[in-house]
Design a protein around this motif. Structure first.
Motif, short mmCIF file in Angstrom:
data_model
loop_
_atom_site.label_atom_id
_atom_site.label_comp_id
_atom_site.label_asym_id
_atom_site.label_seq_id
_atom_site.Cartn_x
_atom_site.Cartn_y
_atom_site.Cartn_z
N GLY A 112 0.83 -1.20 0.00
CA GLY A 112 0.00 0.00 0.00
C GLY A 112 0.86 1.24 0.00
N GLN A 113 0.20 2.38 -0.04
CA GLN A 113 0.94 3.64 -0.05
C GLN A 113 0.05 4.76 0.47
N VAL A 114 0.71 5.84 0.88
CA VAL A 114 0.04 7.07 1.28
C VAL A 114 0.64 8.19 0.44
N ALA A 115 -0.22 9.00 -0.16
CA ALA A 115 0.25 10.10 -1.00
C ALA A 115 -0.37 11.41 -0.54
N ALA A 116 0.46 12.42 -0.32
CA ALA A 116 0.00 13.77 0.01
C ALA A 116 0.46 14.71 -1.09
N THR A 117 -0.43 15.60 -1.50
CA THR A 117 -0.09 16.59 -2.51
C THR A 117 -0.23 17.98 -1.91
N ILE A 118 0.84 18.77 -2.03
CA ILE A 118 0.85 20.15 -1.54
C ILE A 118 0.95 21.05 -2.76
N ALA A 119 -0.07 21.90 -2.95
CA ALA A 119 -0.11 22.78 -4.11
C ALA A 119 0.02 24.22 -3.64
N LEU A 120 0.93 24.98 -4.26
CA LEU A 120 1.17 26.36 -3.88
C LEU A 120 1.16 27.25 -5.11
#
Length: 763
Positions: free
Chosen positions: A125-133
């Motif tokens: 499995g995996q965890v993905a976080a996206t930070i958009a600026l």
């Protein structure tokens, strides 16, 4: 797609230069920045280790501490046997990142955790976080997604987690702002919070006790960090405050009930945001407002666009009266005579059942049909508009409605079996019952209905799919919205609909919120974990003024709480030894009324009876109340409902001590106490009036003339300083002498008469 080095994306600024969002990889950090904000993450495990306000160069996170113990997210994983394990961003064997330019102009940093360890088990499995600026934004938007095997599930997600907050150098008083009801400011939270570790020292459920979905930490007025959920569906979640296990630094996070998608994907169900602003809680509120006013709950418009019924749109003093019809007529007439303004009646305990008793057996009215009709006629002859209270949440198992109707099948799961039952608002039975009760109230000629508890109730975790809703975190909000929509459709726009709160999720469906926010100390609104190191602030007003109407504080001229005259236990309490209740607390009463005025609220008092008008202490309170009401009817005061709130003024003056009675709902005589507050007795607020420019409201709650000074913030008022002032003074002494005022640069100073209100227009 680059995975390292420097990456930038930009857009032209108004000056012609290019404002850029950029990524930079350092040996131990991944940095995403623009000219306003820099956010950095640990290169080894992805914890948030830096929130830098670039214009002021103020750092709000202890990087070393955050790197050693911080986690960007936490998930509570449920295994096949029902056991629960917490997985964090530190519990993964592999961590990587990708940077890409988005089609919307934002630069995106995607963080990826793999090799998950759930207890002793390694799982795929995996965890993905996206930070958009964006190049010109004070905040970054965030999303999170988990992918885990089907034999595991996710109970909840803490995201984003901002740990180790605290200024790196002395920058003024540190504070926390919390959306508890209308708003609370916690002073020096590092000193007041004792609990350390991963668990929350404080948390509040949204919607309900938490009126909005954001909170933050300020280091003086140099920099404020905030985080929030950007969720227009109103899904159930919790806002939390904790403390580092190693130091006195503060942690903030949001706990989401999760949404499962196909193929084992789990998400919080909404994007989030983190950011920094130069200023304090008010500037953070403006950032949240930029998102909030575009949500469906602001679709009704602002100011005059809202089309409010007469009960909310008309000028007058609200009286919350508990009791029968004859006493209601006597109280409204005497109060009208004492303060010489129109009265609007918030009528509780008009119904045949005891307050908190056999709900929803409200009819026939307590005094009988004919007397009730006569009372309503007498009120109308005096120009008194009224709203009648109904409980929007609770039903009694002892009621006739319970014995003969479908109430038992409409109870929300988890309702207390011993007390009043919490009804699920998604059930057709309860919605139809509320509509029928509303029609009956309107038939008796009331101009409005107050649905008690519906706006502030903590969402019940109802898992009964037979109630017509999915088992989800949005079920409660959807049910409340549907119930209010059906009541509104049945009664029409002319009938006023109010509830308690405030609550952003039903902003468009009610005409007003009734709240004691301005009397928060009396109500003990602040969480006990912070002791007495807190004060109320108009946080909800900063976000939603113009889109909402707030009525408060509901303070009583006497100290005892309102009660149903049929309640023998409450009557016995009035006859108990006086203890602290015999003191008049004049300063506290004036403070609460002044807050309501300065915050742009419609003023409400409660528990008034004719004999109080002849008591010396009460006459002083009525005199100040009359002063405030006259100010609200004139010029700037009358325009506040259509103006834009531009923040509180920091007023310097001679400090006074004010004794505050703490007398929360359902308190016993031995639990009531007095706390002392040292404060400036001059309160002030700034506004931008429609077509009239900036305006100030100043209120002196002290009985003596005082010198004061305050500095105006051009960035909040949107004007160039200095300015000319045109003002009007209202006081207990016939409005003379008038205030003496001076302006120099961005400072306004002068002398205010005792217990006065001054309204200023700046030109």
């Amino acid at each position: 797609m680059p995975t390292g080095g420097d990456t930038a994306g930009g857009q032209p600024s108004p000056s012609g230069s290019v404002a850029r969002a950029a990524f930079r990889q350092e040996p131990d950090r991944l940095v995403l920045s623009n000219p306003l904000l820099s956010v950095a993450f640990s290169a080894s495990h992805g914890a948030l280790v830096s929130l830098l306000n670039r214009p002021t160069q103020v750092e709000l996170i202890d990087e070393a501490e955050a790197a050693s113990e911080g986690a960007f997210w936490r998930c509570r994983i449920v295994s096949a046997d029902g056991s629960q394990i917490t997985l964090t961003s530190r519990d993964c064997r592999e961590f990587s990142h990708v940077v890409e330019n988005g089609s919307d102009g934002a630069l995106r940093l995607r963080l990826l955790w793999t090799g998950l360890r759930v207890g002793a088990e390694s799982v795929a499995g995996q965890v993905a976080a996206t930070i958009a600026l964006r190049a010109d934004s004070h905040s970054a938007s965030l999303t999170l997604e988990l992918q885990i095997p089907d034999h595991l599930s996710v109970a909840s997600i803490d995201f984003p987690c901002v740990s180790s907050l605290g200024s790196m150098e002395p920058l003024g008083e540190e504070t926390l702002f919390l959306p508890v009801s209308g708003g609370l400011l916690v002073h020096e939270p590092r000193a007041s919070l004792a609990l350390r570790g991963e668990g929350p020292a404080w948390q509040a459920t949204y919607p309900g006790p938490a009126s909005m979905q954001f909170l933050g930490f300020s280091a003086g007025d140099r920099s404020t960090a905030w985080l929030g959920a950007l969720d227009g569906s109103g899904a159930r979640k919790s806002l939390a405050v904790g403390k580092s296990s190693r130091s006195d630094r503060v942690s903030l996070w949001i706990t989401h009930d999760v949404v499962r998608q196909v193929d084992g994907h789990w998400t919080p169900g909404c994007p989030s945001a983190i950011g920094v602003v130069t200023g304090d809680w008010f500037e953070a509120a403006r950032e949240y407002r930029n998102w909030a006013v575009h949500q469906p709950w602001c679709g009704r418009g602002r100011g005059g666009e809202r089309g409010l019924p007469a009960l909310t749109s008309s000028y007058g003093l609200w009286l919350s009266h508990w009791g029968g019809g004859k006493s209601a007529v006597a109280a409204t007439r005497e109060l009208q005579r004492a303060v010489n303004v129109p009265i609007k009646l918030d009528w509780r305990c008009w119904h045949r059942c005891l307050y908190g008793g056999a709900y929803p057996d409200y009819f026939p009215p307590r005094d009988g049909d004919q007397i009730f009709v006569d009372v309503k006629r007498h009120l109308a002859e005096s120009g008194v508009l009224s709203q009648l209270s109904l409980n929007g949440v609770f039903a009694s198992r002892e009621s006739e409605a319970w014995q003969t109707g479908a109430a038992a099948a409409s109870v929300a799961n988890g309702s207390d079996p011993a007390g009043l039952a919490v009804m699920c608002p998604s059930t057709a039975y309860w919605r139809e019952k509320l509509v029928a009760l509303g029609r009956e109230v309107a038939r008796y000629g009331a101009e409005g209905i107050y649905l008690q508890d519906l706006g502030s109730a903590r969402p019940a975790d109802c898992g009964d799919s037979s109630h017509g809703h999915a088992v989800s975190s949005t079920a409660w909000t959807s049910g409340v919205r549907q119930a209010l929509s059906e009541i509104r459709a049945a009664l029409g726009k002319a009938v006023n609909l109010s509830t308690d709160g405030p609550n952003e999720t039903c902003l468009h469906l009610v005409d007003a919120f009734v709240t004691p926010d301005a009397a928060a100390e009396r109500e003990a609104t602040g969480p006990a974990v912070f002791g007495d190191r807190w004060s109320p602030i108009p946080l909800f007003t900063a976000v939603y003024h113009g889109y909402s109407t707030v009525i408060g504080p509901g303070s009583s001229l006497v100290n005892h709480r309102p009660h149903d005259p049929l309640d023998a236990a409450a009557g016995a309490d009035l006859r108990a030894p006086a203890h602290v209740m015999s003191r008049d607390f004049l300063g506290q009463y004036c403070l609460e009324i002044a807050r309501a005025a300065a915050w742009g609220q419609q003023t409400m008092v409660s528990n008034f009876s004719p004999e109080q008008a002849h008591n010396d202490s009460s006459r002083k309170k009525l005199s100040f109340l009359s002063t405030v009401m006259r100010a609200q009817a004139w010029g700037v005061g009358a325009l506040l409902a259509y103006s834009e709130f531009a923040g509180l003024l920091q007023v310097k003056s001679h400090q006074i001590d004010v004794d505050l009675l703490v007398n929360p709902p359902r308190s016993q005589p031995s639990q009531r106490r007095v706390t002392r507050c040292t404060m400036s007795p001059v309160l002030g607020s700034a506004w931008r009036t429609p077509g009239g420019g900036p305006a100030l409201v100043l209120v002196n709650v002290h009985d003596q003339t005082l010198e004061f000074a305050t500095r105006l913030r051009a960035s909040r008022l949107g004007v160039h300083l200095p300015l000319q002032m045109i003002g009007r003074t209202f006081s207990e002494d016939g409005d003379v002498p008038a205030a003496t005022l001076r302006a120099s640069g961005n400072e306004v100073s002068g002398r205010l008469p005792g217990r006065s209100v001054v309204l200023l227009t700046l030109r």
